[in-house]
Design an enzyme around this catalytic site. Structure first.
Site, short mmCIF file in Angstrom:
data_model
loop_
_atom_site.label_atom_id
_atom_site.label_comp_id
_atom_site.label_asym_id
_atom_site.label_seq_id
_atom_site.Cartn_x
_atom_site.Cartn_y
_atom_site.Cartn_z
N HIS A 261 34.63 37.29 42.10
CA HIS A 261 33.74 38.08 42.94
C HIS A 261 32.31 37.67 42.65
CE1 HIS A 261 31.86 41.52 44.90
NE2 HIS A 261 33.00 41.61 45.57
N ASP A 312 41.29 42.34 47.39
CA ASP A 312 42.27 41.70 48.28
C ASP A 312 43.58 41.39 47.56
OD1 ASP A 312 40.59 41.61 50.57
OD2 ASP A 312 39.42 40.08 49.55
N1 COA Z 1 39.96 30.69 41.50
C1 COA Z 1 39.65 29.74 40.61
N2 COA Z 1 38.41 29.63 40.07
C2 COA Z 1 37.48 30.52 40.46
C3 COA Z 1 37.76 31.53 41.37
C4 COA Z 1 39.06 31.60 41.91
N3 COA Z 1 39.38 32.52 42.80
N4 COA Z 1 36.64 32.27 41.58
C5 COA Z 1 35.69 31.74 40.81
N5 COA Z 1 36.18 30.68 40.15
C6 COA Z 1 35.48 29.82 39.22
C7 COA Z 1 34.54 28.92 39.97
O1 COA Z 1 35.20 27.73 40.36
C8 COA Z 1 33.47 28.67 38.95
O2 COA Z 1 33.95 27.72 38.03
P1 COA Z 1 32.97 26.60 37.44
O3 COA Z 1 31.89 27.36 36.73
O4 COA Z 1 33.85 25.80 36.56
O5 COA Z 1 32.45 25.85 38.63
C9 COA Z 1 33.38 30.00 38.23
O6 COA Z 1 34.63 30.65 38.42
C10 COA Z 1 32.26 30.90 38.73
O7 COA Z 1 32.47 31.20 40.09
P2 COA Z 1 31.32 31.18 41.17
O8 COA Z 1 31.45 29.93 41.95
O9 COA Z 1 29.99 31.45 40.57
O10 COA Z 1 31.72 32.36 42.11
P3 COA Z 1 30.97 32.75 43.44
O11 COA Z 1 30.22 33.97 43.14
O12 COA Z 1 30.20 31.66 44.07
O13 COA Z 1 32.21 33.00 44.38
C11 COA Z 1 34.01 34.00 45.39
C12 COA Z 1 32.81 34.23 44.53
C13 COA Z 1 34.59 35.36 45.73
C14 COA Z 1 33.62 33.28 46.67
C15 COA Z 1 35.06 33.17 44.61
O14 COA Z 1 35.41 33.86 43.45
C16 COA Z 1 36.27 32.84 45.44
O15 COA Z 1 36.23 31.93 46.25
N6 COA Z 1 37.39 33.60 45.26
C17 COA Z 1 38.60 33.38 46.04
C18 COA Z 1 38.48 34.00 47.41
C19 COA Z 1 38.54 35.50 47.37
O16 COA Z 1 39.41 36.09 46.74
N7 COA Z 1 37.60 36.12 48.08
C20 COA Z 1 37.50 37.56 48.18
C21 COA Z 1 36.29 38.04 47.51
S1 COA Z 1 36.24 39.82 47.44
#
Ligand code: COA
Length: 375
Positions: A261, A312
């Protein structure tokens, strides 16, 4: 001139203030108008929460009766509207059909932002009452069936199930669904809400703003994740291999849906409540396979990466157990989030300034247009 500081994805940027909800990552908590979302789930209905988001206070008994009467009275959609939905391609995604069905409503009157608030409150109520009918009508047509008209003797959630399936499910299902509606209703400046506010800020109309919000919510990084989670669960298939599946996914650096998140980094405030609904549904069905699969996946993800499930993650399998098609899951999110979106539309309009950030340029330096041979 100093290089501009770029905050990719607006991460960590506070763009405005709101009185609608507060997300507190330090305590993994969320309040709507000052009430903890868990308390609202325990003591209020979705309709009461809608009233709260719009008006700032929970309704009195008379206020709730008034809202319920308005909601019941506005459920019907016009014959022309039904025909538009009937003509959507049978294989269209329900988020695309819903986006267009909502946009259609915006063609039935000329609306602008900045009109007296009463007009947009009226439209908010209309969207709240009619979106379930649009979703159910589309669902029926996709299944080759005629729509079921709304029944004014049923409460909102019961009526929605009846419009979809022709019957009202048991109490466990109604309660779990109502809880999911409350949990999905509002979450400050997430991508779709910010989209709604951005569209509102140009003094565009509420239908355009909500149509934009639906487009933003569709993406799998946002609302579309509840569908993606269920596709992933079905792909894994067997709860006993969930832990190994997650180890492999982590090794392959896969993005795993339903985890992570932008704001919460040590747990999503809404998950425990939804998870308890998932457990209730599993007990009702006598099938705990999705609960066990969830346990296996989150044990490894939290243990190895410290990344926690988001709402979700339990909502996807919960909607599946309730009998909805997977493609309907994000439209169900819309049915709930319409309350938060419209509250934000009203708030933005009440104290508006055009949202127009800056960008840093990294393209080709300025050059001359050559008049003859440009190659
Ligand atoms: N699966 C695997 N790795 C994940 C992850 C996931 N669902 N969510 C975050 N990470 C990892 C990222 O790859 C990143 O790794 P790195 O530092 O090695 O590059 C690290 O965790 C930090 O994540 P970050 O990119 O800063 O998160 P964000 O704030 O940009 O993205 C989301 C947030 C929600 C977009 C992201 O967690 C995601 O795409 N989740 C899956 C989709 C989802 O469930 N969305 C609903 C959100 S309520």
């Amino acid at each position: 001139m100093a290089e501009p500081q770029i905050q990719k994805g607006l991460a960590g940027v506070t763009v405005d203030s709101t009185a609608i909800s507060k997300v507190m990552p330090e305590t993994n908590s969320l309040t709507y108008r000052g009430y903890a979302v868990q308390d609202l789930c325990a003591h209020a209905s979705f309709e009461e929460v809608a009233y709260l988001l719009w008006n700032g206070e929970l309704p009195t008994a008379a206020g709730l009766d008034g809202l319920r009467a308005e909601e019941v009275g506005r459920r019907g959609i016009s014959g022309d509207h039904i025909e538009v939905i009937r003509r959507f391609p049978a294989d269209a995604h329900p988020m695309d059909t819903l986006r267009t069905a909502v946009s259609y409503l915006g063609t039935t009157e000329v609306a602008w932002g900045g009109e007296p608030e009463e007009a947009d409150r009226n439209r908010s109520l209309d969207l709240f009452a009619k979106i379930p009918t649009m979703i159910a009508t589309d669902y029926r047509f996709r299944g080759g069936k005629e729509p079921i008209a709304p029944r004014d003797d049923l409460p909102m959630v019961e009526n929605f199930f009846n419009m979809c399936f022709g019957e009202v499910p048991p109490r466990e299902v109604i309660r779990a669904f109502d809880t999911s509606m409350i949990l999905y209703a509002e979450h400050s400046f997430n991508a779709s809400t910010f989209t709604v506010r951005t569209i509102a800020s140009s003094r565009s109309d509420i239908y355009s703003a909500i149509t934009g919000g639906i487009g933003s919510l569709k993406g799998p990084l946002h609302g579309g994740a509840n569908e993606a989670v269920m596709h992933m669960f079905l792909e894994i298939g067997d709860p006993d291999i969930a832990e190994q599946w997650m180890r492999d996914a982590i090794a392959q650096k896969k993005l795993v849906m339903g985890f992570g998140h932008r704001v919460y980094k040590s747990g999503d405030s809404r998950v425990p409540t939804m998870r308890s609904c998932l457990e209730d549904l599993a007990a009702w069905k006598g099938d705990d396979s999705w609960v066990r699969m969830s346990d296996g996946l989150q044990k490894v993800m939290i243990g190895e990466k410290g990344i926690h499930p988001n709402l979700d993650f339990p909502a996807g399998p919960a909607y599946y157990m309730m009998g909805f098609d997977i493609e309907m899951f994000t439209p169900l999110f819309v049915m709930s989030r319409i309350t938060g979106w419209t509250a934000h539309y009203l708030e933005q309009n009440a104290d508006n300034r055009l949202i127009r950030p800056l960008s840093a340029y990294h393209g080709t330096d300025q050059r001359e247009v050559l008049p003859i041979d440009r190659r």
